[in-house]
Design a protein around this motif. Structure first.
Motif, PDB file in Angstrom:
ATOM      1  N   MET A   1      -6.800  40.149 -23.444  1.00  0.00           N
ATOM      2  CA  MET A   1      -6.136  41.356 -23.924  1.00  0.00           C
ATOM      3  C   MET A   1      -5.153  40.973 -25.007  1.00  0.00           C
ATOM      4  SD  MET A   1      -4.053  44.239 -21.754  1.00  0.00           S
ATOM      5  CE  MET A   1      -5.554  44.799 -20.967  1.00  0.00           C
ATOM      6  N   THR A   2      -5.107  41.762 -26.048  1.00  0.00           N
ATOM      7  CA  THR A   2      -4.225  41.461 -27.157  1.00  0.00           C
ATOM      8  C   THR A   2      -2.781  41.740 -26.777  1.00  0.00           C
ATOM      9  OG1 THR A   2      -5.965  42.072 -28.685  1.00  0.00           O
ATOM     10  CG2 THR A   2      -3.735  41.958 -29.562  1.00  0.00           C
ATOM     11  N   THR A   3      -1.891  40.750 -27.037  1.00  0.00           N
ATOM     12  CA  THR A   3      -0.493  40.926 -26.693  1.00  0.00           C
ATOM     13  C   THR A   3       0.393  40.521 -27.836  1.00  0.00           C
ATOM     14  OG1 THR A   3      -0.274  38.696 -25.790  1.00  0.00           O
ATOM     15  CG2 THR A   3      -0.987  40.408 -24.268  1.00  0.00           C
ATOM     16  N   GLY A   4       1.655  40.930 -27.743  1.00  0.00           N
ATOM     17  CA  GLY A   4       2.661  40.507 -28.708  1.00  0.00           C
ATOM     18  C   GLY A   4       3.955  40.247 -27.990  1.00  0.00           C
ATOM     19  N   GLY A   5       4.747  39.304 -28.458  1.00  0.00           N
ATOM     20  CA  GLY A   5       5.978  38.963 -27.769  1.00  0.00           C
ATOM     21  C   GLY A   5       7.037  40.020 -27.945  1.00  0.00           C
ATOM     22  N   GLY A   6       8.046  39.975 -27.082  1.00  0.00           N
ATOM     23  CA  GLY A   6       9.140  40.920 -27.183  1.00  0.00           C
ATOM     24  C   GLY A   6      10.131  40.690 -26.071  1.00  0.00           C
ATOM     25  N   THR A  70      -0.971  45.619 -11.143  1.00  0.00           N
ATOM     26  CA  THR A  70      -1.337  44.230 -11.384  1.00  0.00           C
ATOM     27  C   THR A  70      -2.033  44.089 -12.733  1.00  0.00           C
ATOM     28  OG1 THR A  70      -3.400  44.580 -10.159  1.00  0.00           O
ATOM     29  CG2 THR A  70      -1.524  43.639  -8.946  1.00  0.00           C
ATOM     30  N   PHE A  71      -1.768  42.974 -13.391  1.00  0.00           N
ATOM     31  CA  PHE A  71      -2.408  42.666 -14.666  1.00  0.00           C
ATOM     32  C   PHE A  71      -3.786  42.067 -14.410  1.00  0.00           C
ATOM     33  CE2 PHE A  71      -3.372  39.431 -17.915  1.00  0.00           C
ATOM     34  CZ  PHE A  71      -3.449  40.244 -19.034  1.00  0.00           C
ATOM     35  N   ILE A  72      -4.784  42.518 -15.156  1.00  0.00           N
ATOM     36  CA  ILE A  72      -6.141  42.004 -15.031  1.00  0.00           C
ATOM     37  C   ILE A  72      -6.451  41.165 -16.264  1.00  0.00           C
ATOM     38  CG2 ILE A  72      -8.590  42.582 -14.873  1.00  0.00           C
ATOM     39  CD1 ILE A  72      -7.837  45.096 -13.395  1.00  0.00           C
ATOM     40  N   PRO A  73      -6.598  39.862 -16.113  1.00  0.00           N
ATOM     41  CA  PRO A  73      -6.863  39.005 -17.270  1.00  0.00           C
ATOM     42  C   PRO A  73      -8.275  39.186 -17.810  1.00  0.00           C
ATOM     43  CG  PRO A  73      -6.987  37.742 -15.247  1.00  0.00           C
ATOM     44  CD  PRO A  73      -6.509  39.108 -14.854  1.00  0.00           C
ATOM     45  N   GLY A  74      -8.414  38.975 -19.119  1.00  0.00           N
ATOM     46  CA  GLY A  74      -9.708  39.094 -19.765  1.00  0.00           C
ATOM     47  C   GLY A  74      -9.558  39.574 -21.182  1.00  0.00           C
ATOM     48  N   ASP A  75     -10.659  40.011 -21.770  1.00  0.00           N
ATOM     49  CA  ASP A  75     -10.692  40.475 -23.156  1.00  0.00           C
ATOM     50  C   ASP A  75     -10.932  41.974 -23.196  1.00  0.00           C
ATOM     51  OD1 ASP A  75     -10.512  37.806 -24.230  1.00  0.00           O
ATOM     52  OD2 ASP A  75     -12.608  37.540 -23.652  1.00  0.00           O
ATOM     53  N   VAL A  76     -10.162  42.670 -24.031  1.00  0.00           N
ATOM     54  CA  VAL A  76     -10.343  44.099 -24.247  1.00  0.00           C
ATOM     55  C   VAL A  76     -10.631  44.299 -25.732  1.00  0.00           C
ATOM     56  CG1 VAL A  76      -9.286  46.385 -24.169  1.00  0.00           C
ATOM     57  CG2 VAL A  76      -8.841  44.751 -22.336  1.00  0.00           C
ATOM     58  N   VAL A 139     -11.924  48.764 -20.884  1.00  0.00           N
ATOM     59  CA  VAL A 139     -12.788  47.879 -20.099  1.00  0.00           C
ATOM     60  C   VAL A 139     -12.385  46.432 -20.370  1.00  0.00           C
ATOM     61  CG1 VAL A 139     -15.136  47.148 -19.593  1.00  0.00           C
ATOM     62  CG2 VAL A 139     -14.693  49.528 -20.210  1.00  0.00           C
ATOM     63  N   VAL A 140     -12.113  45.696 -19.316  1.00  0.00           N
ATOM     64  CA  VAL A 140     -11.756  44.283 -19.427  1.00  0.00           C
ATOM     65  C   VAL A 140     -13.030  43.456 -19.276  1.00  0.00           C
ATOM     66  CG1 VAL A 140     -10.402  42.397 -18.461  1.00  0.00           C
ATOM     67  CG2 VAL A 140      -9.467  44.720 -18.480  1.00  0.00           C
ATOM     68  N   PHE A 141     -13.259  42.562 -20.243  1.00  0.00           N
ATOM     69  CA  PHE A 141     -14.442  41.710 -20.233  1.00  0.00           C
ATOM     70  C   PHE A 141     -14.068  40.261 -19.931  1.00  0.00           C
ATOM     71  CE2 PHE A 141     -16.418  45.260 -22.201  1.00  0.00           C
ATOM     72  CZ  PHE A 141     -17.795  45.063 -22.137  1.00  0.00           C
TER      73      PHE A 141
END
Length: 274
Positions: A1-6, A70-76, A139-141
């Motif tokens: 999943m795309t993230t950015g700091g903050g 809960t956070f689900i790891p993967g690619d979106v 959808v998380v891949f």
């Protein structure tokens, strides 16, 4: 999943309604809670009890109107969509995942006292809660296959076929070639991909015959949803409408769907059109 700091955690990119308001803090995601959050959280927990572990687990609500899951790891996949999101394997996995969701959801009783959102809900209603927004952003891949669904904010009771039709709009996609080119440059074979989705989900012959018409109905529902947001002066939807060709684009999509209804039905039922 795309993230950015903050300072408030990692901002999770994607979506329109909650853009910039969703943060990951370690193993949890914090985001604006929908008005029906208590009922939705109960539903998500019940899904897990019935064997569907491919959705976030609610942890609680905050005093300032946010929810923790809960956070689900993967690619979106975010637009413009990468090639891997349009593979046949990805599409098959989406159909299978949606079927898994429905098998669990049909076993969960729907409370009659909950005001579920009507934005994208099936106008015919139903006794099973559908996701209603199974788009690539939700959808998380993992390893090129759909592993989980997120963002159940628009979930509401409806027919399973309505949920499949909504998914088809995004994943086939059920868009005329001009509209599809903006997000899906590869030029997908619509009839073939619609058949893949129906096969992977396991639609019956009767459901296959009905699906093209229901897709047209979901498109009308999505257009009405956008129209309400635009009428309310929502800047996100006003900008998106202008950037994507305005109402002429919606006219073109709806005309194209109606013109190709028999072709899609024939492809779904494996018979010559006409």
């Amino acid at each position: 999943m795309t993230t950015g700091g903050g300072a408030d955690g990692e901002a999770l990119a994607g979506g329109m309604v909650n853009a910039g308001a969703v943060f990951r803090r370690g193993a949890l995601v914090e985001r604006p809670a929908p008005p029906h959050a208590p009922a939705l959280h109960a539903h998500l927990l019940a899904l897990k009890e019935h064997g569907f572990d491919a959705a976030p687990t609610p942890v609680g609500l905050t005093a300032d109107g946010r929810e923790r899951l809960t956070f689900i790891p993967g690619d979106v996949a975010l637009p413009p969509f990468p090639h891997w999101v349009m593979t046949a394997a990805a599409l098959e996995s989406v159909g299978s995942l949606l079927r898994r969701l429905h098998r669990a959801s049909v076993a969960v009783a729907v409370g009659t006292d909950t005001e579920w959102p009507r934005d994208l809900a099936d106008p015919e209603g139903g006794t099973m809660v559908c996701h209603n927004d199974v788009c690539p952003d939700n959808v998380v891949f993992r390893d090129g296959r759909a592993a989980a669904l997120i963002d159940f904010d628009l979930a509401a009771p409806g027919r399973p076929l309505w949920d499949v039709a909504m998914a088809a709009r995004y994943w086939v996609p059920m868009l005329d070639p001009v509209s599809a080119a903006a997000l899906y440059p590869a030029g997908p074979d619509v009839s073939a991909r619609l058949r893949i989705l129906a096969d992977s989900y396991g639609l019956s012959p009767g459901e296959r015959a009905e699906l093209p018409t229901v897709i047209e109905q979901t498109t009308e529902s999505c257009r009405a949803f956008v129209a309400r947001r635009v009428a309310d002066g929502d800047s996100v939807y006003l900008r998106a409408l202008a950037e994507r060709g305005g109402w002429k684009r919606w006219d073109r999509i709806q005309a194209w769907l109606a013109a190709h209804r028999e072709t899609f039905t024939a492809a779904l039922l494996d018979r010559p059109p006409g």
